[in-house]
Design a protein around this motif. Structure first.
Motif, PDB file in Angstrom:
ATOM      1  N   ALA A 147      10.990   5.932  -1.703  1.00  0.00           N
ATOM      2  CA  ALA A 147       9.764   5.705  -1.470  1.00  0.00           C
ATOM      3  C   ALA A 147       9.922   4.385  -0.486  1.00  0.00           C
ATOM      4  CB  ALA A 147       8.877   5.013  -2.563  1.00  0.00           C
ATOM      5  N   THR A 188       0.546  -1.164  -0.028  1.00  0.00           N
ATOM      6  CA  THR A 188       0.003  -0.235   0.060  1.00  0.00           C
ATOM      7  C   THR A 188       0.741   1.121   0.000  1.00  0.00           C
ATOM      8  OG1 THR A 188      -1.764  -1.200   1.147  1.00  0.00           O
ATOM      9  CG2 THR A 188      -1.785   1.431   1.443  1.00  0.00           C
ATOM     10  N   ASN A 189       2.070   1.148   0.753  1.00  0.00           N
ATOM     11  CA  ASN A 189       2.868   2.621   0.977  1.00  0.00           C
ATOM     12  C   ASN A 189       4.064   2.673   0.297  1.00  0.00           C
ATOM     13  OD1 ASN A 189       1.501   3.758   3.172  1.00  0.00           O
ATOM     14  ND2 ASN A 189       1.467   1.727   4.045  1.00  0.00           N
ATOM     15  N   PHE A 215      12.436   4.951  -6.212  1.00  0.00           N
ATOM     16  CA  PHE A 215      12.109   3.643  -5.423  1.00  0.00           C
ATOM     17  C   PHE A 215      12.507   3.503  -4.098  1.00  0.00           C
ATOM     18  CE2 PHE A 215      12.350  -1.233  -5.271  1.00  0.00           C
ATOM     19  CZ  PHE A 215      11.002  -1.323  -4.981  1.00  0.00           C
ATOM     20  N   LYS A 218       5.357   2.752  -3.592  1.00  0.00           N
ATOM     21  CA  LYS A 218       4.876   2.908  -5.043  1.00  0.00           C
ATOM     22  C   LYS A 218       6.015   2.828  -5.980  1.00  0.00           C
ATOM     23  CE  LYS A 218       0.628   4.245  -3.671  1.00  0.00           C
ATOM     24  NZ  LYS A 218      -0.071   3.185  -3.444  1.00  0.00           N
ATOM     25  N   PHE A 219       5.586   1.716  -6.929  1.00  0.00           N
ATOM     26  CA  PHE A 219       6.925   1.347  -7.951  1.00  0.00           C
ATOM     27  C   PHE A 219       6.920   2.725  -8.947  1.00  0.00           C
ATOM     28  CE2 PHE A 219       8.771  -1.162 -11.225  1.00  0.00           C
ATOM     29  CZ  PHE A 219       9.981  -1.418 -10.650  1.00  0.00           C
TER      30      PHE A 219
END
Length: 145
Positions: free
Chosen positions: A111, A57-58, A108, A60-61
């Motif tokens: 993130a 959920t947290n 990435f 993001k690719f």
């Protein structure tokens, strides 16, 4: 002359090597003792399934990596789960970055760091029935299907 040069090089090597661990020890002293293995390992609230859902959920690719169909290779988040269950000192390890995917991989990794830093408090690790800080390695798998 060679004996003096060898002795000097050995001494320099000893000084350099002895200074490196000292800086690591000082860094650990400021946060207390950090275990690499505990009798009871730290646990994300809700267990491994909840951790997988949280990460999915947290994190993001990046679209740039998806468009390139880039293989991220092995990626891991390494961090400390403290005695109160808080997470800090997040580091990301990955294979060497290529010029083509460098920007996407940096996005990435950022993130991942953001998601890990925002995690809810974990159940801390324990040694002798007491909570302890534990250095934790979390492999991150990317499934593009």
């Amino acid at each position: 002359m060679r004996a003096i040069l060898k002795a000097t090089l050995c001494l320099l090597g000893t000084v350099v090597l002895s200074q490196s661990p000292m800086s690591i020890v000082r860094a650990q002293q400021s946060t207390g003792k950090v275990y690499t293995v505990a009798e009871r390992q730290p646990e994300f609230p809700g267990g491994k399934a909840a951790l997988s859902r949280y990460l999915a959920t947290n994190i993001k690719f990046p679209g740039s990596l998806m468009r390139q169909n880039a293989n991220t290779g092995p990626v891991a988040a390494k961090f400390i789960v403290d005695v109160d269950g808080s997470v800090h000192d997040v580091r990301i390890t990955t294979k060497p970055l290529t010029r083509e995917n460098k920007k996407g991989m940096q996005e990435f990794m950022a993130a991942i760091v953001t998601a890990v830093e925002k995690m809810p408090r974990w159940r801390p690790g324990e040694v002798g029935g007491r909570p302890v800080a534990v250095f934790y390695t979390l492999p991150i798998e990317v499934n593009m299907q």
